[in-house]
Scaffold this active site. Structure first.
Site, PDB file in Angstrom:
ATOM      1  N   GLN A 153       0.818  -1.208   0.000  1.00 18.07           N
ATOM      2  CA  GLN A 153       0.000   0.000   0.000  1.00 18.07           C
ATOM      3  C   GLN A 153       0.854   1.261   0.000  1.00 18.07           C
ATOM      4  OE1 GLN A 153      -3.033  -0.035   2.968  1.00 18.07           O
ATOM      5  NE2 GLN A 153      -3.617   2.096   2.676  1.00 18.07           N
ATOM      6  N   CYS A 159      -6.775   0.733   1.684  1.00 22.52           N
ATOM      7  CA  CYS A 159      -6.612  -0.657   2.113  1.00 22.52           C
ATOM      8  C   CYS A 159      -7.865  -1.478   1.843  1.00 22.52           C
ATOM      9  CB  CYS A 159      -6.246  -0.728   3.587  1.00 22.52           C
ATOM     10  SG  CYS A 159      -7.565  -0.209   4.694  1.00 22.52           S
ATOM     11  N   HIS A 314      -8.732  -0.636   9.899  1.00 17.77           N
ATOM     12  CA  HIS A 314      -7.941  -1.147   8.771  1.00 17.77           C
ATOM     13  C   HIS A 314      -8.606  -2.397   8.209  1.00 17.77           C
ATOM     14  CE1 HIS A 314      -4.402  -1.423   6.315  1.00 17.77           C
ATOM     15  NE2 HIS A 314      -3.945  -2.524   6.883  1.00 17.77           N
ATOM     16  N   ASN A 338      -2.092  -8.381   5.610  1.00 22.74           N
ATOM     17  CA  ASN A 338      -2.180  -6.931   5.753  1.00 22.74           C
ATOM     18  C   ASN A 338      -1.768  -6.271   4.437  1.00 22.74           C
ATOM     19  OD1 ASN A 338      -1.904  -4.221   6.391  1.00 22.74           O
ATOM     20  ND2 ASN A 338      -0.717  -4.567   8.257  1.00 22.74           N
ATOM     21  N   TRP A 340      -0.640  -3.517   3.807  1.00 24.59           N
ATOM     22  CA  TRP A 340       0.594  -2.735   3.888  1.00 24.59           C
ATOM     23  C   TRP A 340       1.780  -3.516   3.322  1.00 24.59           C
ATOM     24  CZ3 TRP A 340       0.641  -0.326   9.534  1.00 24.59           C
ATOM     25  CH2 TRP A 340      -0.365   0.645   9.611  1.00 24.59           C
TER      26      TRP A 340
END
Length: 723
Positions: A153, A159, A314, A338, A340
């Site tokens: 990300q 997200c 998130h 995740n 990220w």
């Protein structure tokens, strides 16, 4: 980095576009032949499963289920719309003929495409737009397949979209709709790309140029983990164009992205007050290859990482679920990713935690990926504590088939219309007169003996062209019975209001409602019983792995009837579901990964004597007998119960099957069908052996006792082009 989440239980790596790095030159030595000597040339190039890694099934005895899949690429893209009336092929051809790189005037490399409020004005002025060819000497759209691990990300808080995208990478049947294969940086590159998204009942083709926004030398958008791989950044740009700007990706609902990527139906489950049958729903979702995800609470400040590693406000992707032997019992654990690309859970079952010391090494080696890649395991108990919402999405709500002892299918009705206002004041506070004067959609719920949910209603608000300027609006629907009495209702401020019900047989009316007029898409999914009407009893819903050999030939008929269209034929999608739900019931055989859609298309081509993309009961019976034979051989040769065969075990399996292959051919088969370590999973073993068996018999039939065969160029092309 926000809000609702939805993604997928599934395999560790879904490689849908072959790697340019992978050497396939040896494939030209593949033997081709004639199937059963029936005068029909067929292809035998069965594609092995490219979903390397682990496809994790939580149970060992799986109920046979089938859903009517409405999002197949061949059917759902027939009425493809073009955003801004831009035709990708025509625009690319025009650029190539003029020697120019495409510049998209409808989504220009300007602040308007970023959005005026995403960044402070001084930062907006510093944004630069660069093409991949300016960043890398050898840019690629896809490098070594498509995976969630390609995604990291960027500065934009999307997200919710990336969690859905991570789930999409696990389900190839949906991914192929979104990411067309007719583009890249090698052949016919003209700076133009296109992607497809589902919008209110139609698939929309979105054309973009490949200029990407950078701030201070860093990606403003998602950036790929591999520096010369650009599919994540370009797909994100296309989605930003669809929604009006990058700014409109900064915060959103993961459930919306799931539907936009699949055209399916999504259902949300609150984890603070979960339904009592949530675990059964999760198991059914895993079996039916749903997209799944989850989100944490946004009551606290968003993007705050707690000490335990979980980020508040998130969205995450659910990528696996398994029941594993732990100490003297069993433990249910869930795998989560995740967007990220880093930042993981630090509690029990995390990477390096002590719980893994009590798991048998062969399982630990298969399941645990001890890397800082954003993916982690946690127990179901911790999952319910740490996350707020679970989202599940599929073409039809087959994940609600749990506990169903019949062969169930889902039908769908669609309605697009304009809703007049119905005053929304409170629960069951609508007068019969007010309800009866509004638009009503009548449904007849069949007499279906089921204790599970049998009706799903999805109402989607259709925004104007600039959908992000639409004001928040509480929408929903009422379900009424006799005398327009309101029996159930469901309302939300979301774009998509979906709920599931268990309705007794009868006639009901669905009434879309809001405090103001709005255009909507209403979809009603109903479960129906589907079986052979000439039969006095339904086939047994469970097909254990330990079926006695003498009974296996009869059991294939029950499996076929449960998945066949109107009891007559099955296509590749239905074959994939059948193989994954019936054949891969044993947890050890499922450790190596499920049957991919490409694998099933290739398997079908081997058995498809009529060359129509379908298998009849007779053709499926031939396949079934081969499957059961190779199941026995695989179980016998997999002596360490790892779920894989090494080269020596493959050699022994070939001999046991009564087939012939020299040492060079065995090595090539291990290279073609194995993973990086040369290990062959059960699903790939099936593809490998079916092809070897077919090739052997085909050659023998064509050669008619000779040591060589001859064929025309067209016969050769017919052989190699069918799969």
């Amino acid at each position: 980095m926000d809000f609702d989440a939805v993604t997928a239980l599934g395999s560790a790596r879904c490689s849908t576009i072959p790697s340019a790095k992978r050497d396939r030159s040896w494939a030209s030595h593949t033997l081709l032949g004639h199937r059963f000597g029936l005068g029909k040339l067929i292809a035998i190039l069965v594609c092995p499963s490219q979903e390397r890694g682990t496809m994790l099934a939580p149970g060992s005895a799986l109920t046979l289920e089938r859903g009517w899949q409405t999002a197949r690429a061949a059917e759902s893209l027939q009425n493809l719309k073009k955003l801004n009336n831009q035709d990708f092929s025509r625009l690319r051809a025009q650029c190539l003929s003029q020697g120019l790189l495409f510049e998209d005037a409808t989504f220009p490399a300007q602040v308007s495409s970023v959005g005026p409020n995403l960044l402070p004005e001084d930062k907006l002025r510093r944004i630069q737009w660069k093409r991949p060819t300016e960043l890398q000497r050898n840019p690629c759209l896809v490098v070594d397949g498509i995976s969630r691990f390609d995604i990291m990300q960027g500065e934009i808080g999307d997200c919710w979209m990336l969690a859905a995208l991570g789930s999409l990478t696990l389900q190839k049947q949906f991914l192929e709709n979104v990411l067309p294969k007719d583009q890249g940086f090698q052949d016919n590159y003209a700076g133009i790309f296109h992607f497809r998204f589902w919008q209110y009942g139609d698939w929309v083709d979105v054309v973009i140029d490949d200029r990407l926004p950078f701030l201070n030398g860093r990606y403003l958008s998602v950036h790929p983990r591999t520096s010369n791989e650009f599919w994540p950044s370009l797909l994100e740009k296309a989605y930003a164009k669809l929604r009006g700007s990058y700014q409109n990706l900064h915060g959103g609902c993961l459930s919306d992205a799931l539907v936009d990527f699949t055209g399916g139906v999504q259902v949300q489950f609150p984890l603070k007050d979960p339904p009592p049958d949530l675990e059964e729903i999760l198991k059914a979702a895993d079996r039916s290859q749903c997209l799944m995800g989850c989100s944490t609470s946004s009551q606290l400040k968003r993007n705050i990482e707690l000490r335990n590693g979980i980020v508040q406000g998130h969205a995450y992707t659910i990528t696996g679920a398994v029941k594993i032997r732990y100490k003297n019992g069993w433990k249910h654990i869930i795998r989560i990713w995740n967007p990220w690309g880093h930042g993981e859970w630090k509690g029990p079952w995390s990477d390096g935690s002590s719980q893994w010391d009590h798991v048998e090494p062969k399982y630990r080696e298969t399941l645990l990926r001890n890397k800082d890649d954003g993916e982690f395991w946690m127990s179901c108990e911790n999952f319910l504590e740490q996350f707020s919402w679970l989202y599940i999405c599929n073409s039809t709500p087959v994940f609600l088939n749990f506990g169903d002892q019949h062969c169930a299918t889902w039908s769908v009705e669609r309605h697009v219309s304009l809703c007049s206002p119905v005053r929304v004041t409170g629960r069951n506070s609508y007068s019969p007169g007010a309800v009866s004067t509004n638009m009503q959609y009548f449904i007849k719920v069949p007499d279906y003996d089921s204790k599970t949910y049998n009706v799903v209603i999805s109402l989607m608000r259709k925004h104007a062209e600039d959908q992000q300027d639409a004001k928040p609006l509480k929408i929903g629907f009422l379900i009424t019975g006799e005398n327009s009495r309101v029996l159930k209702e469901s309302f939300s401020m979301a774009r998509d209001v979906t709920n599931y019900f268990s309705l007794s047989p009868g006639t009901y009316a669905i009434v879309p409602a809001a405090n103001q007029e709005f255009e909507f898409l209403l979809r009603v999914f109903m479960k129906t019983q589907d079986y052979n009407e000439n039969s006095n009893s339904l086939p047994s819903p469970v097909l254990p792995m330990e079926v006695p050999k003498q009974n296996r030939d009869s059991s294939y008929k029950a499996a076929f009837l449960r998945y066949a269209t109107q009891g007559s034929v099955i296509d590749a999608s239905q074959l994939q579901q059948l193989l994954n739900e019936v054949i891969l019931q044993d947890e050890m055989t499922s450790l190596g990964g499920r049957f991919s859609f490409d694998s099933c298309r290739g398997i079908l081509a081997l058995m498809d004597l009529n060359s129509n993309g379908r298998l009849t009961l007779q053709e499926f019976g031939t396949l079934w007998r081969s499957l059961t034979k190779y199941m026995d051989i695989f179980s016998k040769e997999d002596r360490n119960h790892s779920g894989f065969l090494d080269v020596s075990e493959l050699r022994s399996a070939i001999q046991t099957a009564g087939l012939v292959a020299n040492e060079q051919l065995v090595r090539l088969m291990a290279l073609r069908y194995g993973d990086g370590a040369g290990r062959i999973s059960f699903s790939d073993f099936i593809c490998c052996m079916l092809r070897l068996e077919t090739v052997t018999h085909a050659f023998q039939n064509l050669a008619e006792g000779e040591s060589r065969i001859s064929m025309t160029a067209m016969e050769w092309l017919t052989l190699v082009m069918y799969t």
